[in-house]
Design a protein around this motif. Structure first.
Motif, PDB file in Angstrom:
ATOM      1  N   ALA A 475       0.816  -1.216   0.000  1.00  0.00           N
ATOM      2  CA  ALA A 475       0.000   0.000   0.000  1.00  0.00           C
ATOM      3  C   ALA A 475       0.854   1.273   0.000  1.00  0.00           C
ATOM      4  O   ALA A 475       0.626   2.167  -0.837  1.00  0.00           O
ATOM      5  CB  ALA A 475      -0.962  -0.022   1.181  1.00  0.00           C
ATOM      6  N   PRO A 476       1.830   1.433   0.897  1.00  0.00           N
ATOM      7  CA  PRO A 476       2.624   2.688   0.879  1.00  0.00           C
ATOM      8  C   PRO A 476       3.354   2.900  -0.449  1.00  0.00           C
ATOM      9  O   PRO A 476       3.367   4.022  -0.986  1.00  0.00           O
ATOM     10  CB  PRO A 476       3.610   2.488   2.031  1.00  0.00           C
ATOM     11  N   ASN A 477       3.946   1.855  -1.001  1.00  0.00           N
ATOM     12  CA  ASN A 477       4.681   2.016  -2.258  1.00  0.00           C
ATOM     13  C   ASN A 477       3.745   2.330  -3.423  1.00  0.00           C
ATOM     14  O   ASN A 477       4.056   3.168  -4.280  1.00  0.00           O
ATOM     15  CB  ASN A 477       5.474   0.747  -2.568  1.00  0.00           C
ATOM     16  N   LEU A 478       2.607   1.691  -3.462  1.00  0.00           N
ATOM     17  CA  LEU A 478       1.655   1.956  -4.537  1.00  0.00           C
ATOM     18  C   LEU A 478       1.083   3.363  -4.432  1.00  0.00           C
ATOM     19  O   LEU A 478       0.902   4.050  -5.442  1.00  0.00           O
ATOM     20  CB  LEU A 478       0.535   0.919  -4.513  1.00  0.00           C
ATOM     21  N   LEU A 479       0.766   3.758  -3.218  1.00  0.00           N
ATOM     22  CA  LEU A 479       0.227   5.113  -3.049  1.00  0.00           C
ATOM     23  C   LEU A 479       1.222   6.168  -3.517  1.00  0.00           C
ATOM     24  O   LEU A 479       0.862   7.165  -4.169  1.00  0.00           O
ATOM     25  CB  LEU A 479      -0.152   5.338  -1.580  1.00  0.00           C
ATOM     26  N   GLN A 480       2.484   5.938  -3.238  1.00  0.00           N
ATOM     27  CA  GLN A 480       3.504   6.892  -3.666  1.00  0.00           C
ATOM     28  C   GLN A 480       3.646   6.895  -5.190  1.00  0.00           C
ATOM     29  O   GLN A 480       3.747   7.961  -5.818  1.00  0.00           O
ATOM     30  CB  GLN A 480       4.842   6.541  -3.013  1.00  0.00           C
ATOM     31  N   SER A 549       5.354   0.226 -15.221  1.00  0.00           N
ATOM     32  CA  SER A 549       5.829  -1.151 -14.998  1.00  0.00           C
ATOM     33  C   SER A 549       5.884  -1.477 -13.515  1.00  0.00           C
ATOM     34  O   SER A 549       5.525  -2.591 -13.100  1.00  0.00           O
ATOM     35  CB  SER A 549       7.202  -1.348 -15.645  1.00  0.00           C
ATOM     36  N   ASP A 550       6.309  -0.505 -12.671  1.00  0.00           N
ATOM     37  CA  ASP A 550       6.354  -0.739 -11.228  1.00  0.00           C
ATOM     38  C   ASP A 550       4.952  -0.866 -10.651  1.00  0.00           C
ATOM     39  O   ASP A 550       4.693  -1.722  -9.781  1.00  0.00           O
ATOM     40  CB  ASP A 550       7.094   0.408 -10.524  1.00  0.00           C
ATOM     41  N   ILE A 551       4.057  -0.018 -11.147  1.00  0.00           N
ATOM     42  CA  ILE A 551       2.669  -0.107 -10.684  1.00  0.00           C
ATOM     43  C   ILE A 551       2.073  -1.468 -11.050  1.00  0.00           C
ATOM     44  O   ILE A 551       1.373  -2.101 -10.253  1.00  0.00           O
ATOM     45  CB  ILE A 551       1.832   1.050 -11.276  1.00  0.00           C
ATOM     46  N   THR A 552       2.348  -1.898 -12.275  1.00  0.00           N
ATOM     47  CA  THR A 552       1.819  -3.188 -12.721  1.00  0.00           C
ATOM     48  C   THR A 552       2.345  -4.324 -11.861  1.00  0.00           C
ATOM     49  O   THR A 552       1.589  -5.222 -11.458  1.00  0.00           O
ATOM     50  CB  THR A 552       2.207  -3.433 -14.185  1.00  0.00           C
ATOM     51  N   TRP A 553       3.627  -4.308 -11.560  1.00  0.00           N
ATOM     52  CA  TRP A 553       4.213  -5.378 -10.750  1.00  0.00           C
ATOM     53  C   TRP A 553       3.597  -5.423  -9.348  1.00  0.00           C
ATOM     54  O   TRP A 553       3.173  -6.476  -8.859  1.00  0.00           O
ATOM     55  CB  TRP A 553       5.721  -5.168 -10.668  1.00  0.00           C
ATOM     56  N   LEU A 554       3.504  -4.248  -8.702  1.00  0.00           N
ATOM     57  CA  LEU A 554       2.963  -4.206  -7.346  1.00  0.00           C
ATOM     58  C   LEU A 554       1.467  -4.523  -7.323  1.00  0.00           C
ATOM     59  O   LEU A 554       0.986  -5.243  -6.438  1.00  0.00           O
ATOM     60  CB  LEU A 554       3.221  -2.827  -6.731  1.00  0.00           C
ATOM     61  N   MET A 555       0.737  -3.998  -8.313  1.00  0.00           N
ATOM     62  CA  MET A 555      -0.700  -4.242  -8.339  1.00  0.00           C
ATOM     63  C   MET A 555      -1.015  -5.720  -8.617  1.00  0.00           C
ATOM     64  O   MET A 555      -1.980  -6.272  -8.082  1.00  0.00           O
ATOM     65  CB  MET A 555      -1.377  -3.369  -9.392  1.00  0.00           C
TER      66      MET A 555
END
Length: 1210
Positions: A475-480, A549-555
């Protein structure tokens, strides 16, 4: 179509396709078309019904499942109606035109049943329309993908997966429609014609449906044409799967092991490989799906395959994974046949047929070994996981790996069954074809179920871990990242709106609103919005998104974890469910048989096969509710078949083990030990003397008894079987709850009950000299009884041996096996059942002692062999005691307290009637059984007392004169000569005494057993019984205590059953008649003195003709009356007259001393006080008679010195 809703359509269509394919499968089997189709499916037991094709045996004996025959799948009746045959032919010929039936007289039958046709064909017609709608809509959705620009597995992986899944669904539905055969046209035409007859207008979907059916009559070319525009996109997506093939589909078990892909502790194995990422682990759970995508994708895009050489190599690599592709359940696509059709249509792919054929031929040889090694690897890894997952910290940190192993194993199991009956050419193997069964798959099934069960137990721990992980990391990383991606221009676009909504939902993970997010459907909305965002990101109008790409990986990782939060049970089922095995029930039976016949170590896991029936019902789809009843019945019957076979096998094995234990316990008996010693060979002369073994020689024994080895192997197999029946403890299939171990207990109880009723009998022994020949007498012949039984002590020892084996089983199951055996034993000595049988079969149960009947040895037992041993023993003892009292073959010995055999007899009465044997009998039958036996003996006594009454009636006048004149010696002698049949009645009275004596011995045995086994209970009853004076008058408050005391063997103070029987027989109306009884007995005693067979034998302390048993009968019938004193007075007078008339030739007796000894025995049994007896019969007289007896014996011993002892016969 609005592309913003494209993801929603993908989800709904993919979900709808599963139900549609299930309905088409059911329709195909209901139609049962004979026309060949592109698909291959077996005629499984689900369709044909009946019983499994597998026959089970145990040691050559057949094992039959305790379940009825399976019902066959109901077919469409109207299509097979012979009265409508011509109508169907006409419709098929004119399709799609509706045949005119009004002018055809042969069509009247159709018009008469058109309502039934309409009702029967409605679900099938509705299914065809639904399939048509799905194909058309899904084709539109698939073709809309050309509007997507950024469409790849890296940017929008979830969307790509849904797209490829829908492609497979689209093709599968078309092929399933084609598998319905030409009957699909008949269904459409017949239904619409019936509709026209009923409503007078054509059905609105018929024209569109008929065109659709004609278009897809040959499905492959049409599919390829429809996918022409999609081919480049599909091929590009397939080529992106190349790494998946290298790292997953084509990776060997050895490489998995070396890279520690599924190892929780790689360091312990000396492996220092990096831990696999979660994307790779998730890919291990969908390898069968990826194989299907590759086969379908290259099949529908032949134009692009010819343009790109890499496609052929990738196809060859993919086909090395397997050669059978399931469309739904066990419906297989003929891969080689369809690629052959494709290569014929496209000249550029002329060599594809050879490539596919050669590859699949090689795969058919290598793939089974390849996948078997993977299954072996998975078994080892899952065992490790089961051992370590008890530690919660390890379970949470390694959960993705655990879930991946479970899904991987599920795919491998399904792959095995998909390919079990298939060959490389896409044909089903026949019964004569060689099939290599891997019974290890049974263990893998059990391991999956056990692992899933372990995860369900820790559901709260796993959820808390995932929630914490999302809140602290994702959650913290995605929100950022989302905050950085949201710009002023992006916020007003659809992408921005979706990102903001995703941002809002993710924010709830970091607050106290997480519970509301999970329970309120927020996670499902999060996953759907993420799919929608992926669509927006792939559109040409979409702008760039920072850090996509980072959002896709985390999501992707977050969405995967979110599924475990709100759909934990569904995720477990997705990774572990084997519901598809419902359609491989014959194969499951074959594996069960293989385990039982040749792989005892795998038997412990076969219980998982029965629990699979719980999952079979999840195959029921709302799209075809008619299947629910049929599938439910088959699921229940499958579980019944598996558990009943396992239970029968385990019960039979346990019975054999118990019999083996009986063999060992019988060796401890004295009789067995003596027989074994007699069987030993004599030592040869001049044989070398055996060296005396030193102490401790047992520790260096090099061999083991083969019987002990066999017993140990049987015990190990039984452990495995009982483990299988105990895990799981309960299986619930629909509304049927199975307790598998009950099948074992039921079988064991049946075997034990059968053993009790059969093993009680024995073959007759060889006649041997037993003993008592008598002085100067001949040896009696052996007539034998109707049947032979085992000695009670031997039978009791066998029962104890059986129970000792059963107690060993108690430690292996969660239920008491001993309790089940105890129920059988209690049923075998059931008092009520035995009494009911005795009342219904009086002639068979109670020996007619008053009318001896010789029963030939060759006849079967007089009672049914399926009767409990209480009834069998009672009938046998009844015949023994009732028929042998006066035959001279058995004598009662007062000093030995047993009945002894004399002469060359096969029956040794002493081995059945001494205190030890009767105690064993009482321990077998219990106090209620002893009561039953006593009641039957009392019934025999009643019959003999009636004979006495008849004798009194017959000689009433003579007895009255004897009563009046017994003091006159002359008249008395004349009266005694007028008695008729006195010898026969004396024999009956001896039999009566014989029975009464046996009752007394049986009572002593009951006392002995109960005082030892239930001392406290015995003491309580005895104390209560002795607390009041003997209840001679039968006072009601004390009757219950008296009866209870008699049941435990206390009969000396009051014998309620004898009192009751005599009270009925000797009623008050016959009081005058029974007053003559002392004179009748005096007459019997008078004749004893003249009986040649009445010699006294000191060895038994009685008369050789059992005349001493008369005293027991006289004492019982005269007890407590004035007749005792009268009898003593009259009898002693009569005998003294004989003493004084010894010189009179007419009154010379044969055995006068025997008569005195019988009278002396009566005085010891009577209730008269000693001083009264002394006034009637001086004790000195008895002492004189005893002295004469001993002097005669000494004289005979001197006269026959060779004989040694005078009565060595015993």
């Amino acid at each position: 179509m609005d592309m913003n809703k494209w993801a929603d359509h993908l989800l709904s269509l993919h979900s709808h396709a599963r139900g549609l394919l299930t309905a088409l499968y059911c329709a195909k089997h209901a139609i049962a078309s004979d026309v060949s189709t592109p698909l291959t499916s077996p005629t499984d037991i689900l369709s044909k019904g009946g019983s499994p094709d597998v026959s089970y045996t145990y040691n050559g004996a057949s094992l039959t499942p305790v379940s009825p025959s399976r019902p066959a799948l109901e077919k469409i009746k109207c299509l097979n109606d012979p009265n409508l045959g011509e109508v169907w032919k006409k419709m098929m010929k004119k399709f799609p035109e509706l045949a005119e039936l009004t002018k055809d007289s042969r069509a009247q039958a159709f018009r008469d049943v058109h309502v039934q046709v309409l009702d029967e064909l409605r679900p099938y017609y509705t299914l065809l329309v639904a399939a048509m709608d799905f194909v058309e809509i899904s084709l539109v959705i698939l073709q809309d993908s050309i509007n997507l620009v950024n469409f790849s597995s890296d940017i929008n992986p979830d969307l790509v997966n849904l797209f490829l899944d829908l492609l497979v669904d689209h093709v599968s539905v078309i092929y399933m429609l084609a598998s319905l055969g030409p009957e699909r046209k008949l269904i459409a035409a017949g239904y619409c014609k019936a509709w026209l007859v009923d409503f007078g207008e054509p059905e609105r979907n018929f024209n569109r449906l008929s065109k659709f059916l004609l278009t897809y009559e040959k499905p492959l070319p049409v599919i390829q044409d429809n996918c022409t525009t999609l081919a480049p996109k599909i091929i590009s997506l397939l080529l992106e799967m190349k790494p998946d093939l290298d790292q997953r589909l084509c990776m060997t078990a050895d490489n998995f092991r070396k890279m520690a892909i599924l190892s929780l502790t790689p360091e312990m194995s000396g492996i220092k490989a990096p831990e696999p990422d979660e994307k790779h682990l998730r890919g291990l759970t969908v390898m069968n799906r990826q194989f299907n995508i590759l086969v379908i994708g290259f099949l529908v895009c032949p134009s692009e395959v010819g343009k790109q050489p890499a496609c052929i190599e990738l196809l060859k690599q993919g086909l090395s994974y397997g050669y059978a592709m399931p469309l739904v359940r066990n419906e297989m696509l003929n891969i080689i046949g369809e690629y052959e059709h494709s290569s014929k249509a496209y000249k550029k792919l002329a060599n594809m047929k050879g490539v596919v054929s050669d590859t699949l031929t090689v795969t058919a040889t290598t793939a089974p070994i390849f996948h078997k090694e993977r299954r072996d690897y998975l078994r080892h890894q899952i065992k490790q996981m089961l051992c370590l997952c008890g530690e919660r910290r390890i379970l949470c940190s390694k959960f993705p790996m655990v879930a991946s192993a479970m899904g991987f194993a599920r795919d491998e199991i399904l792959w095995y069954f998909y390919h079990l009956d298939m060959d490389a050419m896409g044909k089903r193997k026949g019964k004569k074809d060689v099939r290599l069964l891997d019974v290890g798959v049974v263990e893998l099934i059990w391991l999956i179920k056990d692992l899933a069960k372990s995860l369900r137990k820790n559901v709260d721990v796993i959820r808390d871990h995932f929630a914490s992980q999302i809140a602290q990391f994702y959650a913290p990383n995605l929100l950022q990242l989302i905050d950085n991606a949201l710009g002023p221009d992006l916020e007003v676009e659809n992408m921005g709106i979706l990102l903001k909504e995703i941002h809002r939902l993710i924010t709830m993970f970091t607050t106290d609103e997480m519970g509301e997010l999970i329970d309120g459907g927020g996670l499902e909305a999060l996953r759907l919005n993420w799919l929608r965002f992926q669509v927006c990101a792939a559109l040409p109008s979409a702008g760039g998104v920072a850090n996509i790409s980072d959002i896709t990986w985390l999501m992707t990782d977050l969405c995967e974890r979110s599924r475990w939060l709100d759909n934990f049970d569904d995720c477990i089922e997705q990774h572990s469910s084997l519901r598809e095995l419902c359609f491989y029930q014959n194969a499951l039976h074959e594996h069960l048989k293989e385990c039982m016949d040749g792989f005892p170590e795998w038997v412990r896991y076969t219980g998982a096969l029965g629990s699979l029936a719980e999952e079979f019902l999840s195959n029921i789809s709302p799209s075809w509710p008619a299947e629910a009843k049929h599938l439910t019945i088959h699921s229940v019957l499958f579980a019944t078949e598996v558990y009943s076979i396992l239970g029968q096998y385990a019960g039979s094995l346990a019975h054999d083990i118990a019999l083996h234990m009986i063999t060992y316990t019988n060796q401890t008996l004295t009789q067995e030990a003596v027989s074994q010693k007699g069987d030993r060979k004599k030592k040869k002369k001049q044989a070398a003397e055996k060296v005396v073994a030193k102490p401790g020689w047992e520790s260096v024994l090099s061999g083991v008894d083969p019987g002990a080895r066999s017993l140990e192997r049987q015990k190990q197999l039984l452990r495995n079987l009982l483990f299988a029946l105990s895990n799981p403890i309960t299986t619930i299939v629909y509304d049927s709850e199975f307790h598998p171990i009950e099948f074992f207990l039921e079988t064991l109880a049946e075997r034990f009950q059968s053993h009790l009723t059969s093993s009680i009998y024995k073959t007759p022994d060889t006649p041997s000299p037993s003993g008592f020949a008598g002085l100067g007498g001949s040896h009696p012949t052996d007539e034998g009884l109707s049947y032979d039984v085992k000695r009670p002590s031997v039978f009791l020892n066998e029962v104890r041996g059986y129970l000792s084996a059963v107690r060993f089983m108690d430690n292996l199951v969660p239920m008491s096996c001993t309790l089940a055996i105890r129920e059988v034993l209690l049923e075998a000595v059931n008092y009520t059942a035995a009494r009911d049988y005795a009342d219904a079969q009086t002639d068979q149960m109670v020996y007619p002692a008053s009318q001896p009947i010789k029963k030939p040895k060759s006849k079967p037992p007089p009672i049914g062999t399926n009767q409990p041993f209480l009834v069998i023993y009672m009938a046998w003892y009844s015949e023994l005691i009732g028929s042998r009292a006066t035959t001279g073959t058995i004598c009662y010995s007062p000093n030995r307290r047993a009945f002894l055999s004399r002469g060359h007899l096969s029956l040794q009465a002493e081995t059945f009637t001494d205190i030890n044997e009767l105690s064993a009998l009482c321990e077998l039958v219990g106090p209620h059984g002893a009561r039953f036996m006593d009641e039957q003996f009392v019934r025999m006594i009643g019959g003999l007392v009636n004979a006495t009454r008849d004798m009194l009636l017959q000689h009433q006048d003579v007895l009255e004169r004897l009563k009046a004149s017994w003091t006159d010696e002359t008249r008395c002698l004349e009266i005694l000569k007028k008695f008729k049949n006195i010898k026969d009645h004396t024999s009956k009275t001896i039999t009566l005494g014989f029975i009464l004596t046996f009752r007394h011995l049986l009572s002593e045995a009951v006392q002995k057993v109960l005082s030892e086994k239930c001392s406290h209970l015995f003491a309580c009853i005895e104390t209560a019984h002795r607390h009041y004076a003997p209840n001679i008058a039968g006072v009601r408050p004390f009757r219950a205590v008296d009866t209870l005391a008699n049941d435990i063997g206390l009969t000396t103070r009051i014998d309620t059953r004898i009192t009751s029987a005599l009270g009925i027989t000797t009623g008050t109306s016959d009081a005058g008649l029974w007053n003559l009884l002392p004179y009748l007995y005096t007459t019997q005693l008078w004749h004893v003195a003249f009986d040649e067979s009445g010699a006294y034998n000191a060895f038994i302390d009685g008369l050789e003709n059992n005349g001493h048993c008369l005293a027991e009968a006289w004492a019982v019938l005269l007890r407590g009356t004035e007749g005792e004193k009268e009898f003593c007075k009259v009898a002693s007078t009569m005998l003294m007259r004989l003493v004084n008339r010894m010189t009179d030739k007419e009154l010379q007796t044969k055995h006068l001393e025997s008569a005195f000894l019988v009278l002396k025995r009566f005085t010891t049994l009577t209730t008269l006080p000693p001083d009264t007896i002394e006034t009637l019969i001086p004790h000195a007289l008895f002492q004189s008679i005893i002295g004469q007896v001993h002097r005669k014996r000494d004289a005979k011993r001197v006269a026959m010195p060779i004989a040694g002892e005078d009565e060595v016969a015993f």
